[in-house]
Design an enzyme around this catalytic site. Structure first.
Site, PDB file in Angstrom:
ATOM      1  N   ASN A  57     -12.829  -4.159  70.251  1.00  0.00           N
ATOM      2  CA  ASN A  57     -11.750  -3.710  69.372  1.00  0.00           C
ATOM      3  C   ASN A  57     -11.881  -4.410  68.027  1.00  0.00           C
ATOM      4  OD1 ASN A  57      -9.162  -2.485  68.694  1.00  0.00           O
ATOM      5  ND2 ASN A  57      -8.257  -4.517  68.967  1.00  0.00           N
ATOM      6  N   ASN A  68     -13.426   3.402  60.010  1.00  0.00           N
ATOM      7  CA  ASN A  68     -14.309   2.512  60.795  1.00  0.00           C
ATOM      8  C   ASN A  68     -15.370   3.331  61.529  1.00  0.00           C
ATOM      9  OD1 ASN A  68     -13.595  -0.477  60.702  1.00  0.00           O
ATOM     10  ND2 ASN A  68     -11.580   0.462  60.899  1.00  0.00           N
ATOM     11  N   ASP A  94      -5.040  -8.305  72.265  1.00  0.00           N
ATOM     12  CA  ASP A  94      -5.839  -9.076  71.296  1.00  0.00           C
ATOM     13  C   ASP A  94      -6.214 -10.468  71.817  1.00  0.00           C
ATOM     14  OD1 ASP A  94      -5.508  -6.927  69.489  1.00  0.00           O
ATOM     15  OD2 ASP A  94      -3.663  -7.782  68.701  1.00  0.00           O
ATOM     16  N   ALA A 154     -14.136  -6.632  55.280  1.00  0.00           N
ATOM     17  CA  ALA A 154     -14.333  -7.218  56.611  1.00  0.00           C
ATOM     18  C   ALA A 154     -14.584  -6.165  57.694  1.00  0.00           C
ATOM     19  CB  ALA A 154     -13.148  -8.104  56.976  1.00  0.00           C
ATOM     20  N   GLU A 155     -13.601  -5.306  57.969  1.00  0.00           N
ATOM     21  CA  GLU A 155     -13.710  -4.398  59.126  1.00  0.00           C
ATOM     22  C   GLU A 155     -14.975  -3.550  59.096  1.00  0.00           C
ATOM     23  OE1 GLU A 155     -10.167  -2.143  60.116  1.00  0.00           O
ATOM     24  OE2 GLU A 155      -8.943  -3.569  59.036  1.00  0.00           O
ATOM     25  N   HIS A 213      -9.561  -5.833  65.005  1.00  0.00           N
ATOM     26  CA  HIS A 213      -8.165  -6.159  64.667  1.00  0.00           C
ATOM     27  C   HIS A 213      -8.125  -6.690  63.224  1.00  0.00           C
ATOM     28  CE1 HIS A 213      -3.997  -7.191  65.291  1.00  0.00           C
ATOM     29  NE2 HIS A 213      -4.244  -8.319  64.665  1.00  0.00           N
ATOM     30  N   GLU A 256      -7.212  -7.845  79.596  1.00  0.00           N
ATOM     31  CA  GLU A 256      -5.913  -7.297  79.993  1.00  0.00           C
ATOM     32  C   GLU A 256      -4.790  -7.630  78.995  1.00  0.00           C
ATOM     33  OE1 GLU A 256      -8.174  -8.350  82.035  1.00  0.00           O
ATOM     34  OE2 GLU A 256      -8.330  -6.827  83.615  1.00  0.00           O
ATOM     35  N   GLY A 315     -10.219   7.242  60.720  1.00  0.00           N
ATOM     36  CA  GLY A 315     -11.606   7.109  61.154  1.00  0.00           C
ATOM     37  C   GLY A 315     -12.573   6.505  60.152  1.00  0.00           C
TER      38      GLY A 315
HETATM   39  C1  GRF Z   1      -7.832  -0.379  60.932  1.00  0.00           C
HETATM   40  O1  GRF Z   1      -7.048  -1.157  60.070  1.00  0.00           O
HETATM   41  C2  GRF Z   1      -7.999  -1.109  62.216  1.00  0.00           C
HETATM   42  O2  GRF Z   1      -8.129  -2.473  62.072  1.00  0.00           O
HETATM   43  C3  GRF Z   1      -6.709  -0.792  62.883  1.00  0.00           C
HETATM   44  O3  GRF Z   1      -6.472   0.566  62.557  1.00  0.00           O
HETATM   45  C4  GRF Z   1      -7.113   0.873  61.348  1.00  0.00           C
HETATM   46  C5  GRF Z   1      -8.032   2.031  61.583  1.00  0.00           C
HETATM   47  O4  GRF Z   1      -8.428   2.670  60.433  1.00  0.00           O
HETATM   48  N1  GRF Z   1      -6.730  -1.145  64.253  1.00  0.00           N
HETATM   49  P1  GRF Z   1      -9.470   3.860  60.513  1.00  0.00           P
HETATM   50  O5  GRF Z   1      -8.890   4.940  61.414  1.00  0.00           O
HETATM   51  O6  GRF Z   1     -10.764   3.321  61.038  1.00  0.00           O
HETATM   52  O7  GRF Z   1      -9.609   4.355  59.107  1.00  0.00           O
END
Ligand code: GRF
Length: 209
Positions: free
Chosen positions: A109, A14, A152, A181-182, A111, A149, A12
């Site tokens: 989502n 993110n 990615d 990035a994320e 990725h 559907e 978690g």
């Molecule tokens: C991230 O690398 C995301 O891109 C992938 O799963 C991971 C999730 O990490 N789909 P977190 O649970 O947010 O720490």
């Protein structure tokens, strides 16, 4: 106010960054009302509880006799919440087609690669970074996209590049992609959506307004 449900399976981080950017005002006009996990032990659920004022739920395909009954219950749960946006933040369950149809262009989502590289079936978690290193790319990154559907294949909202460095392991690269990035583009995409700055054209190209 954009009412968000976040779907999680793991640590978690993110989710944490989305909560933090909403709380510090970087993401405006957005509110996380619900966090749902397929995994009762996911630390992401604990993060939501620590934050407070977020309803948490666990719903797993494993507790249903078959996929169809899980899909039905999952759709019912989301219909009850009726979120404006569903955010997949490391959610490892395939989203049922009926959920995608009901929430068209309302599911996003994150990725951990620059789509269309290293994405699609089988590319999740560390496998994405293993494949990037095996191919020898010098730049990777992350992508936020709407969910359709396919795997990615939905319209791309934001991407951010991250350099690959000599000596990177999949774990080191995964961490750098998250940090650089994320954790940045996922809250940013939510802010764009919450403030009416994203539209999907007929060509499935996302335009920033
Ligand atoms: C991230 O690398 C995301 O891109 C992938 O799963 C991971 C999730 O990490 N789909 P977190 O649970 O947010 O720490």
């Amino acid at each position: 106010m954009l009412r968000i449900t976040v779907l999680v399976s793991g640590g978690g981080t993110n989710l944490q960054h989305i909560m933090d950017r909403i709380d510090d005002g970087t993401v405006k006009n957005a509110l996380i009302t619900n966090v749902i996990s397929n995994n009762a032990g996911a630390y992401a659920l604990e993060r939501a509880r620590i934050h407070g004022e977020i309803e948490t739920d666990v719903i797993s395909p494993k507790s249903f006799p078959d996929r169809a009954s899980f899909n039905k219950a999952f759709l019912e749960k989301l219909n009850d919440i009726d979120p404006d946006l569903i955010v997949l933040a490391g959610f490892l369950v395939v989203i049922p087609p009926e959920v995608i149809k009901r929430f068209r262009n309302k599911i996003i989502n994150i990725h951990p690669s620059l789509i269309p590289s290293f994405c699609g079936k089988g590319y999740y978690g560390l496998k994405v970074h293993e494949a990037a290193l095996a191919r020898g790319v010098k730049v990777t990154g992350a992508t936020v996209h709407f969910v359709d559907e396919g795997t990615d294949t939905g319209p791309i909202i934001l991407q951010k590049a991250v350099g690959v460095e000599e000596g990177d392991t999949p774990e080191i690269l995964q961490r750098r992609v998250m940090e650089e990035a994320e954790w940045i583009i996922l809250p940013k995409a939510i802010d764009l959506i919450a403030n009416g700055r994203v539209s999907v054209g007929n060509d499935r190209i996302v335009h920033k307004i």
